[in-house]
Design a protein around this motif. Sequence first.
Motif, PDB file in Angstrom:
ATOM      1  N   ALA A   1       0.610  -1.381  -0.296  1.00  0.00           N
ATOM      2  CA  ALA A   1       0.255  -0.002  -0.123  1.00  0.00           C
ATOM      3  C   ALA A   1       0.863   1.051  -0.205  1.00  0.00           C
ATOM      4  N   ARG A   2       0.364   2.238  -1.078  1.00  0.00           N
ATOM      5  CA  ARG A   2       1.477   3.393  -0.537  1.00  0.00           C
ATOM      6  C   ARG A   2       0.828   4.040   0.676  1.00  0.00           C
ATOM      7  N   THR A   3       1.743   5.253   1.245  1.00  0.00           N
ATOM      8  CA  THR A   3       1.958   5.704   1.830  1.00  0.00           C
ATOM      9  C   THR A   3       3.292   7.012   2.383  1.00  0.00           C
ATOM     10  N   ALA A   4       2.608   7.773   2.874  1.00  0.00           N
ATOM     11  CA  ALA A   4       3.452   8.883   2.750  1.00  0.00           C
ATOM     12  C   ALA A   4       4.480   8.999   4.162  1.00  0.00           C
ATOM     13  N   VAL A   5       6.109   9.473   4.784  1.00  0.00           N
ATOM     14  CA  VAL A   5       6.500   9.237   5.594  1.00  0.00           C
ATOM     15  C   VAL A   5       7.260  10.228   6.499  1.00  0.00           C
TER      16      VAL A   5
ATOM     17  N   GLY B   1      -4.954   9.677  -3.434  1.00  0.00           N
ATOM     18  CA  GLY B   1      -5.680   8.715  -2.947  1.00  0.00           C
ATOM     19  C   GLY B   1      -4.378   7.824  -1.504  1.00  0.00           C
ATOM     20  N   ILE B   2      -4.106   8.624  -1.321  1.00  0.00           N
ATOM     21  CA  ILE B   2      -2.802   7.902   0.133  1.00  0.00           C
ATOM     22  C   ILE B   2      -3.724   8.046   1.142  1.00  0.00           C
ATOM     23  N   THR B   3      -3.827   7.426   2.233  1.00  0.00           N
ATOM     24  CA  THR B   3      -4.280   7.958   3.328  1.00  0.00           C
ATOM     25  C   THR B   3      -3.902   7.148   4.774  1.00  0.00           C
TER      26      THR B   3
END
Length: 115
Positions: A43-47, A81-83
Amino acid sequence: MAVLLDGDESEPPERLPAGPLYVPVRPGPSGYVARLFRTPLGARTAVGFTSARGLTDTLGPQQRWIRLAEPALRALAAPLGITTVTVDPLFTAPAPAPLTTPAAASTVALLTTRA
């Protein structure tokens, strides 16, 4: 005080904002943009990191960063779309090793010369 989860409890503890974070960035067409990553499940994620040292220990001393509040990082990632925001990730995959064997180099040359 630590929050302990009981085996019968189905909900995790309430999510609190992480505060100002060190967010890794990369050059983009109009300046710098936040780097996005993937979780171990894809899953895509911000870090974001809670310290500059944590960021450089994980991503290296050349990694550029900006300071953003956790809600601002979420707002930045939401249109994509990154939650999920991952704070202080513990593990990263090592960089791929360069091709050093003649057999591997000739295989790459063969794959790139065929059309």
